[in-house]
Design a protein around this motif. Structure first.
Motif, mmCIF file in Angstrom:
data_model
loop_
_atom_site.group_PDB
_atom_site.id
_atom_site.type_symbol
_atom_site.label_atom_id
_atom_site.label_comp_id
_atom_site.label_asym_id
_atom_site.label_seq_id
_atom_site.Cartn_x
_atom_site.Cartn_y
_atom_site.Cartn_z
ATOM 1 N N TYR A 1 0.834 -1.206 0.000
ATOM 2 C CA TYR A 1 0.000 0.000 0.000
ATOM 3 C C TYR A 1 0.867 1.254 0.000
ATOM 4 N N SER B 1 2.207 1.943 -3.364
ATOM 5 C CA SER B 1 1.224 2.540 -4.276
ATOM 6 C C SER B 1 1.043 4.029 -4.030
ATOM 7 N N ARG B 2 1.417 4.523 -2.832
ATOM 8 C CA ARG B 2 1.274 5.937 -2.514
ATOM 9 C C ARG B 2 2.540 6.742 -2.775
ATOM 10 N N PHE C 1 -7.096 -1.081 -4.602
ATOM 11 C CA PHE C 1 -6.093 -1.800 -3.818
ATOM 12 C C PHE C 1 -6.718 -2.976 -3.076
#
Length: 431
Positions: free
Chosen positions: A195, A198-199, A277
């Motif tokens: 996660y 992905s940011r 996600f």
């Protein structure tokens, strides 16, 4: 000024709390689940879910975030599993004092190494070219696993013993519940890391390459490097999932890196929703339940999974998570209740139609697969003779009547859906 500062501080604290609430909920859920579902079969299912969740999320880094359709992602999963089971054997026979909790890291490293090697040339192109390269590499590695017996063990695979390492907090991982603790620990770590990836700017640029690779080049980023980094990160996490698989089952075979496993992870990610996600997590949970629970009641469960995948591709390409996300705006403007009645009126005849289709498929399978003279079968606890006319008439009526009434309710459902999405203050929305 003090009031403004206090207000901003309170707003920042509230925003920070909202960010951590899902992660706190995830931790609580991982801790509580084995107490709610404490049977051996439930622990087995949850262990499999944890492994598949990591595997599906690693695949989503390719397809969902980077737009790279891969047909050979099981290579990194399988190689990570083989390396992990070899380390388990080193611990057992060579006295390597390595706690079992660190073994998946070596699976991730071998997945990363092969991702660097393969990604160095496969990520030069995207689209069909990348997909065909991944398919060829997958078949090459799967064939090699039957040739290089010293490492892959041939058709029998390689087995190990997960109880031989040093104990961790008093656990020797002999019980499935102890393995669950290990898988839950790595699941939380890997989910959080993927996660966070992905940011990051790299994760955002992977989305940009997916949407428009030429424009990414215009703003100064190399689409190949972005794909390559995403590809390597994906291979690393897939290797960790393979290492956890090796610990859970204590054996890894050629099946763990062939095209079938690559197809399974594609099914999980796409059915759940590659644009979100959480989508692969939903897909992995659903597929595991279908594989473990539905397979108890029917031998053609894979047919149902295939039909679900085809329907998802044709009608809801955003996946199951996308369907839920479509209802969020309706919920926010308090119009979700207007869809309850249309859903019920459409869902009831649809359920009858699906029941008829399932009954027809199960009866066809029984007629074709049953031994000579075996005409009796049971469906949802109801026994009947498949060589009589009445069961076939019943399923035909269910399909025809259910399909007809479903078709008659679809226009009203569409109208209710459009009213629910109408802008606030419009005549259609007010109606």
């Amino acid at each position: 000024m003090s009031d403004i500062a206090n207000t901003q501080s309170a707003g920042g604290s509230s925003s920070l709390l909202k960010r951590f609430v899902p992660w706190i909920g995830l931790i609580i859920g991982l801790i509580v689940l084995p107490f709610i579902f404490s049977s051996n079969s439930a622990i087995y299912i949850m262990n499999l879910m944890g492994i598949f969740i990591i595997f599906a999320l690693s695949y989503n880094m390719l397809l969902g975030q980077g737009g790279m359709l891969s047909f050979g992602h099981a290579v990194y999963f399988g190689l990570g599993g083989f390396m992990s089971v070899h380390f388990m054997n080193y611990i057992e026979y060579d006295g390597l004092m390595l706690p079992m909790v660190f073994v998946p890291v070596f699976g991730g490293i071998i997945g990363l190494i092969f991702a660097i090697i393969i990604g160095s040339f496969s990520t030069r192109r995207a689209g069909t070219v990348f997909a065909m390269i991944s398919l060829g590499i997958g078949e090459l590695v799967a064939a090699s696993s039957l040739i290089f017996v010293a490492f892959f063990g041939g058709e029998e695979g390689v087995s190990g013993d997960r109880t031989m390492g040093p104990e961790v907090f008093g656990m020797d991982f002999a019980q499935d519940i102890e393995v669950y603790s290990l898988i839950a620990f790595w699941a939380f770590i890997t989910i959080a890391l993927m996660y966070l990836f992905s940011r990051t700017p790299m994760g955002r640029m992977a989305n940009a390459v997916r949407d428009n690779d030429e424009r990414t080049e215009f703003v100064g980023y190399s689409q190949r490097k972005v794909r390559f980094i995403s590809f390597c990160a994906s291979g690393f996490f897939a290797g960790i999932a393979g290492g956890l698989f090796a610990i859970n089952f204590e054996i890894v075979t050629e099946e763990n890196l062939n095209a079938l496993t690559s197809g399974v992870v594609l099914l999980m990610a796409y059915i759940g929703g590659v644009g979100f996600f959480i989508g692969p997590i939903v897909g992995a949970v659903l597929f595991t339940l279908l594989q473990t629970l539905l397979s108890i009641y029917t031998e053609i469960w894979q047919l149902y999974v295939g039909v679900l995948f085809v329907l998802t591709v044709m009608y809801v390409p955003q996946g199951l998570t996308g369907i839920l996300a479509m209802h969020i705006p309706i919920y926010q403007i308090n119009r979700l209740g207007s869809l309850v009645v249309p859903y019920i009126r459409t869902g009831i005849p649809l359920a009858f139609c699906l029941a008829g289709v399932v009954g027809f498929l199960e009866m066809i399978h029984h007629v074709r697969a049953a031994s000579v003279g075996d005409t009796e079968m049971s469906l949802i606890g109801i026994g009947f003779d498949t060589h009589t006319v009445m069961p076939w008439i019943i399923v035909a009526v269910l399909v025809a009547v259910g399909g007809y009434f479903t078709k008659t309710q679809l226009p009203q459902l569409k109208e209710a859906w459009e009213r629910a999405h109408a802008p606030l203050g419009s005549d259609e929305g007010a109606a």
